[in-house]
Structures are given as C-alpha cells and as structure tokens.
Design a protein around this motif. Structure first.
Motif, mmCIF file in Angstrom:
data_model
loop_
_atom_site.group_PDB
_atom_site.id
_atom_site.type_symbol
_atom_site.label_atom_id
_atom_site.label_comp_id
_atom_site.label_asym_id
_atom_site.label_seq_id
_atom_site.Cartn_x
_atom_site.Cartn_y
_atom_site.Cartn_z
ATOM 1 N N ASN A 144 0.822 -1.206 0.000
ATOM 2 C CA ASN A 144 0.000 0.000 0.000
ATOM 3 C C ASN A 144 0.861 1.264 0.000
ATOM 4 O O ASN A 144 0.520 2.255 -0.661
ATOM 5 N N LYS A 145 1.975 1.219 0.749
ATOM 6 C CA LYS A 145 2.875 2.377 0.776
ATOM 7 C C LYS A 145 3.396 2.697 -0.625
ATOM 8 O O LYS A 145 3.382 3.849 -1.061
ATOM 9 N N VAL A 146 3.857 1.663 -1.331
ATOM 10 C CA VAL A 146 4.392 1.861 -2.687
ATOM 11 C C VAL A 146 3.310 2.379 -3.622
ATOM 12 O O VAL A 146 3.544 3.300 -4.427
ATOM 13 N N LYS A 147 2.108 1.836 -3.513
ATOM 14 C CA LYS A 147 1.026 2.278 -4.392
ATOM 15 C C LYS A 147 0.630 3.727 -4.101
ATOM 16 O O LYS A 147 0.354 4.501 -5.035
ATOM 17 N N VAL A 148 0.605 4.115 -2.837
ATOM 18 C CA VAL A 148 0.251 5.493 -2.476
ATOM 19 C C VAL A 148 1.289 6.471 -3.033
ATOM 20 O O VAL A 148 0.945 7.515 -3.595
ATOM 21 N N ILE A 149 2.567 6.133 -2.866
ATOM 22 C CA ILE A 149 3.631 6.992 -3.399
ATOM 23 C C ILE A 149 3.509 7.081 -4.921
ATOM 24 O O ILE A 149 3.601 8.168 -5.513
ATOM 25 N N SER A 206 -1.816 12.140 -19.307
ATOM 26 C CA SER A 206 -1.430 11.118 -20.281
ATOM 27 C C SER A 206 -2.517 10.041 -20.345
ATOM 28 O O SER A 206 -3.321 9.905 -19.425
ATOM 29 N N PRO A 207 -2.541 9.237 -21.414
ATOM 30 C CA PRO A 207 -3.553 8.171 -21.525
ATOM 31 C C PRO A 207 -3.218 6.919 -20.717
ATOM 32 O O PRO A 207 -4.021 5.990 -20.650
ATOM 33 N N TYR A 208 -2.040 6.880 -20.090
ATOM 34 C CA TYR A 208 -1.569 5.642 -19.480
ATOM 35 C C TYR A 208 -2.296 5.293 -18.185
ATOM 36 O O TYR A 208 -2.783 6.161 -17.465
ATOM 37 N N GLN A 209 -2.341 3.988 -17.906
ATOM 38 C CA GLN A 209 -2.964 3.464 -16.687
ATOM 39 C C GLN A 209 -1.858 2.906 -15.794
ATOM 40 O O GLN A 209 -1.460 1.751 -15.930
ATOM 41 N N PHE A 210 -1.380 3.728 -14.891
ATOM 42 C CA PHE A 210 -0.248 3.325 -14.060
ATOM 43 C C PHE A 210 -0.686 2.445 -12.901
ATOM 44 O O PHE A 210 -1.730 2.667 -12.283
ATOM 45 N N ASP A 211 0.128 1.449 -12.614
ATOM 46 C CA ASP A 211 -0.038 0.644 -11.406
ATOM 47 C C ASP A 211 1.352 0.207 -10.962
ATOM 48 O O ASP A 211 2.278 0.112 -11.773
ATOM 49 N N GLN A 230 2.529 -0.255 -16.337
ATOM 50 C CA GLN A 230 2.721 -1.259 -15.295
ATOM 51 C C GLN A 230 4.176 -1.207 -14.827
ATOM 52 O O GLN A 230 5.091 -1.477 -15.601
ATOM 53 N N ILE A 231 4.373 -0.852 -13.542
ATOM 54 C CA ILE A 231 5.727 -0.647 -13.009
ATOM 55 C C ILE A 231 6.004 -1.646 -11.889
ATOM 56 O O ILE A 231 5.173 -1.862 -10.999
ATOM 57 N N PHE A 232 7.187 -2.266 -11.944
ATOM 58 C CA PHE A 232 7.583 -3.299 -10.988
ATOM 59 C C PHE A 232 8.890 -2.900 -10.302
ATOM 60 O O PHE A 232 9.807 -2.404 -10.944
ATOM 61 N N ILE A 233 8.947 -3.159 -9.008
ATOM 62 C CA ILE A 233 10.186 -2.986 -8.258
ATOM 63 C C ILE A 233 10.417 -4.264 -7.465
ATOM 64 O O ILE A 233 9.478 -4.818 -6.876
ATOM 65 N N THR A 234 11.631 -4.779 -7.477
ATOM 66 C CA THR A 234 11.887 -6.019 -6.750
ATOM 67 C C THR A 234 12.009 -5.737 -5.251
ATOM 68 O O THR A 234 12.398 -4.649 -4.832
ATOM 69 N N ARG A 235 11.696 -6.752 -4.477
ATOM 70 C CA ARG A 235 11.851 -6.655 -3.022
ATOM 71 C C ARG A 235 13.316 -6.389 -2.670
ATOM 72 O O ARG A 235 13.621 -5.664 -1.720
ATOM 73 N N ILE A 270 8.444 5.979 -14.248
ATOM 74 C CA ILE A 270 7.365 6.753 -14.888
ATOM 75 C C ILE A 270 7.947 7.571 -16.035
ATOM 76 O O ILE A 270 7.345 7.688 -17.106
ATOM 77 N N GLY A 271 9.141 8.113 -15.831
ATOM 78 C CA GLY A 271 9.814 8.872 -16.872
ATOM 79 C C GLY A 271 10.079 8.036 -18.109
ATOM 80 O O GLY A 271 9.913 8.505 -19.239
#
Length: 261
Positions: free
Chosen positions: A76-81, A94-99, A118-123, A143-144
């Motif tokens: 939730n923290k990552v999604k809020v940021i 922009s037309p993009y759907q970020f998650d 769609q953005i991924f960050i490893t643990r 995002i950039g």
C-alpha cells in the motif's frame, strides 16, 4: 537501340525513386511525436495497445520473479507513493494506466516498467530504500521511461510487435508464447545515456511537483553503482548504467530546482 537503353535506364531510376519514396512514407507513417519530450519516435503501437499489452503481461512478469510481495502495508505504501507521482499535471493528462507492483524476489536489485504504465520494483531493491523520498525516486524514474516511451521504441522492431504494423485497433488474448517472448525481450533492454538522462529529468520534475525531495537521487545511484558493495546491484546497473556524468548532471539539476523555489 540507344533509345531503348535510355528508356530502360530511365525506367530503372523511376522505380528506385518510387521504392525510396514508399520507404520514406512508411517510415514517417510509423513515426509518432512524443508531446512530453517533443521528439519523433519510430513506434508501431498506439497508447491503448501499450496499455493492453502491459496488462496482459503483468501476471506472467510477476510469476517470473516469485510472484508479488505479500506484505499489505508495504504494498500500500508503494502504491500510495506511485499514485501521488502520477497525479502530477503532465502524467495525469497522459492516456496511461499506471499501477505499481512489488516483485517477491529479494535477491535481485532492479526495477522495470512496461509500456502503458505497469511498473515493478523487486523486493531486493525496495529493501535498500529507507524513506518515501527514496521510493519515489525509483518509481518516478520508471514513470519517466513510460512517458518517454523508451521501451516501446526499443521493442518496436521485435517480432511480437510486428503484428501491430499499420494497425490502430487493440488486439488482446495474446498467446502464452507471445507473452513469454515479449517479457524476455523487455528484460534484455538496457537504456542508453540519453534515455537515462531524459528519464532522470522527468523524474525530478514529477517528484518536485508531487512534494518529494529529490536530493537523495544521486546518493542512491552512487550506492548502487558499486561504491558500496551491494549483492545483486549489477542487475540494476546493466539496465540503468550510471556513468559519473549522470550523477553530476543530477546534482546540477537538483540545485536548479531549489533555486526556482
């Protein structure tokens, strides 16, 4: 006799010119102007096709890295940021759907962005980030890349995207082999210095507008670039090279932002 040779020669020249003109027209037909960067890019996909492809591939991407991290508070923290960053003026239009997703792999230190948002960050990378500002740095950089359409441009010559040539409609229900091939190709991508610099510039802009402090940006890059031995950081560096001038450019840009305040 001479007249026939001249006629054949003239016909040959005309055919060559026609072929060249057709090639140029096809090239520019597939060239799109990026309103964010002001650059013309050789891209086959529409924005909606980018979004659909990213959404289709997201579950398989997670499966490759041990699934998604299960800690609800951290997710939730990552999604809020992330949502604060994409709420800034330029990104929200922009037309993009970020998650934003956390991959469960705790050994790999890396981050990935799919065309479409769609953005991924490893643990493994997330463990190294101590503050919300540091998390925002990594997410805003990805995002950039999405806004700069860097990955889309690199993948436009790959086989899976050939089906979109001269196509404006959305194609869903990709085969497992197509999805697997697309993810494999995406994971091989490395960004060049111009793309990294462009993503950095956009990242700083989005962070400042969202209320995050970008001062730790160069510090994180210095940490990951090997000045302190971090197991798994080579994965990040292969994808996001960190030459010395990149860090210096970041520091200079951050100073400029603070002078504007």
């Amino acid at each position: 006799m001479l007249s026939n040779q001249i006629r054949k020669y003239t016909t040959g020249i005309i055919l060559i010119v026609i072929v060249v003109l057709i090639s140029v027209l096809l090239f520019f037909r597939k060239t799109q102007l990026n309103p964010v960067t002001g650059k013309k890019q050789h891209i086959n996909l529409t924005h909606q096709q980018e979004i659909e492809l990213g959404l289709e591939c997201a579950p398989d991407m997670a499966a490759r890295f041990g699934g998604l991290y299960s800690n609800t508070d951290i997710k939730n923290k990552v999604k809020v940021i992330g949502q604060k960053l994409v709420a800034v003026r330029q990104v929200s239009k922009s037309p993009y759907q970020f998650d934003f997703h956390i991959l469960a792999d705790s050994q790999m230190v890396n981050t990935f962005s799919f065309p479409g948002g769609q953005i991924f960050i490893t643990r493994g990378l997330l463990k190294l980030l101590k503050t919300d500002d540091e998390i925002a740095i990594i997410l805003s950089h990805e995002i950039g890349h999405v806004m700069g359409r860097h990955t889309t441009e690199k993948l436009s010559g790959f086989d899976i995207l050939e089906k979109f040539k001269d196509s404006t409609h959305v194609i869903t229900n990709y085969s497992p082999n197509q999805i697997n091939s697309y993810i494999t190709d995406l994971l091989k991508i490395t960004f060049d210095s111009e793309e990294e610099s462009e993503a950095d510039e956009l990242a700083l802009k989005y962070m400042v507008e969202a209320g995050y402090n970008p001062k730790a940006f160069p510090e994180i890059l210095e940490k990951l670039s090997g000045k302190s031995e971090i197991p798994g950081a080579e994965d990040f560096l292969n994808r996001h090279p960190v030459p010395e001038n990149r860090i210096e450019n970041l520091k200079s840009t951050i100073i400029k932002y603070h002078k504007r305040k």
